[in-house]
Motif scaffolding. Sequence first.
Motif, short mmCIF file in Angstrom:
data_model
loop_
_atom_site.label_atom_id
_atom_site.label_comp_id
_atom_site.label_asym_id
_atom_site.label_seq_id
_atom_site.Cartn_x
_atom_site.Cartn_y
_atom_site.Cartn_z
N ARG A 8 6.25 8.88 2.08
CA ARG A 8 5.98 7.81 3.06
C ARG A 8 4.64 8.03 3.74
O ARG A 8 3.85 7.10 3.91
CB ARG A 8 7.10 7.74 4.10
CG ARG A 8 8.22 6.80 3.72
CD ARG A 8 9.13 6.54 4.91
NE ARG A 8 9.99 7.66 5.24
CZ ARG A 8 11.09 7.99 4.57
NH1 ARG A 8 11.48 7.27 3.54
NH2 ARG A 8 11.83 9.02 4.93
N ASN A 9 4.37 9.25 4.14
CA ASN A 9 3.11 9.58 4.79
C ASN A 9 1.92 9.36 3.86
O ASN A 9 0.88 8.84 4.28
CB ASN A 9 3.10 11.01 5.32
CG ASN A 9 4.00 11.19 6.51
OD1 ASN A 9 4.28 10.25 7.24
ND2 ASN A 9 4.48 12.41 6.71
N GLU A 10 2.06 9.78 2.61
CA GLU A 10 0.97 9.60 1.65
C GLU A 10 0.65 8.12 1.45
O GLU A 10 -0.51 7.73 1.46
CB GLU A 10 1.34 10.20 0.29
CG GLU A 10 1.13 11.69 0.22
CD GLU A 10 1.26 12.20 -1.19
OE1 GLU A 10 0.61 11.64 -2.11
OE2 GLU A 10 2.01 13.18 -1.39
N PHE A 11 1.67 7.30 1.28
CA PHE A 11 1.44 5.89 1.00
C PHE A 11 1.00 5.12 2.24
O PHE A 11 0.29 4.12 2.13
CB PHE A 11 2.67 5.25 0.37
CG PHE A 11 2.81 5.60 -1.09
CD1 PHE A 11 2.07 4.93 -2.04
CD2 PHE A 11 3.66 6.61 -1.49
CE1 PHE A 11 2.17 5.26 -3.38
CE2 PHE A 11 3.78 6.95 -2.82
CZ PHE A 11 3.03 6.26 -3.78
N SER A 12 1.38 5.57 3.42
CA SER A 12 0.98 4.85 4.63
C SER A 12 -0.53 4.96 4.88
O SER A 12 -1.12 4.11 5.52
CB SER A 12 1.75 5.36 5.85
OG SER A 12 1.36 6.68 6.16
N SER A 13 -1.16 5.98 4.33
CA SER A 13 -2.60 6.15 4.53
C SER A 13 -3.43 5.39 3.50
O SER A 13 -4.65 5.32 3.62
CB SER A 13 -2.96 7.64 4.49
OG SER A 13 -2.74 8.16 3.19
N LEU A 14 -2.79 4.82 2.48
CA LEU A 14 -3.51 4.07 1.45
C LEU A 14 -3.65 2.62 1.88
O LEU A 14 -2.70 2.02 2.37
CB LEU A 14 -2.76 4.17 0.11
CG LEU A 14 -2.55 5.61 -0.39
CD1 LEU A 14 -1.69 5.61 -1.64
CD2 LEU A 14 -3.88 6.30 -0.64
N GLY A 18 -4.44 -1.11 -5.31
CA GLY A 18 -4.97 -0.24 -6.36
C GLY A 18 -4.80 1.22 -6.02
O GLY A 18 -4.45 2.03 -6.88
N ALA A 19 -5.05 1.57 -4.77
CA ALA A 19 -4.89 2.96 -4.34
C ALA A 19 -3.43 3.39 -4.43
O ALA A 19 -3.12 4.51 -4.84
CB ALA A 19 -5.41 3.14 -2.92
N SER A 25 0.99 6.67 -9.94
CA SER A 25 0.84 7.23 -11.28
C SER A 25 0.71 8.75 -11.23
O SER A 25 1.34 9.46 -12.00
CB SER A 25 -0.39 6.61 -11.95
OG SER A 25 -0.55 7.13 -13.24
N HIS A 26 -0.09 9.24 -10.29
CA HIS A 26 -0.25 10.70 -10.16
C HIS A 26 1.06 11.37 -9.76
O HIS A 26 1.39 12.44 -10.26
CB HIS A 26 -1.33 11.02 -9.13
CG HIS A 26 -2.71 10.68 -9.60
ND1 HIS A 26 -3.38 11.38 -10.56
CD2 HIS A 26 -3.53 9.67 -9.23
CE1 HIS A 26 -4.56 10.83 -10.77
NE2 HIS A 26 -4.68 9.78 -9.99
N ILE A 41 1.36 -5.98 -10.67
CA ILE A 41 1.07 -7.29 -11.24
C ILE A 41 0.96 -8.26 -10.08
O ILE A 41 1.91 -8.44 -9.32
CB ILE A 41 2.17 -7.71 -12.24
CG1 ILE A 41 2.23 -6.69 -13.37
CG2 ILE A 41 1.90 -9.11 -12.77
CD1 ILE A 41 3.37 -6.89 -14.32
N PRO A 42 -0.20 -8.89 -9.90
CA PRO A 42 -0.46 -9.65 -8.67
C PRO A 42 0.43 -10.85 -8.41
O PRO A 42 0.86 -11.05 -7.30
CB PRO A 42 -1.92 -10.07 -8.82
CG PRO A 42 -2.27 -9.87 -10.23
CD PRO A 42 -1.31 -8.89 -10.81
#
Length: 80
Positions: A8-14, A18-19, A25-26, A41-42
């Motif tokens: 949650r913390n990692e994704f909240s900073s993106l 795309g990021a 993926s990583h 997919i947009p």
Amino acid sequence: MAEAERLRNEFSSLDTVGACVERSSHILVELTSNVGIAAAIPALAQELDQIELVPLADRRVLMILVTRDHVVRNRVVGAR
């Protein structure tokens, strides 16, 4: 629970889709010790129909996505 909080913390900073896709993926690679593919997919109406992976030199893969409305996207991704 600690792992979920870390994610949650990692994704909240993106700040871009795309990021988020790249980080996803990583994370998949880390968790599986294998190839991890994440895609955004947009358009909501588009559904993934087919995915093809073509091995390339230098630990890279050509990823080809086809949606049900016949839109084709491709990208070369590298293993790290």
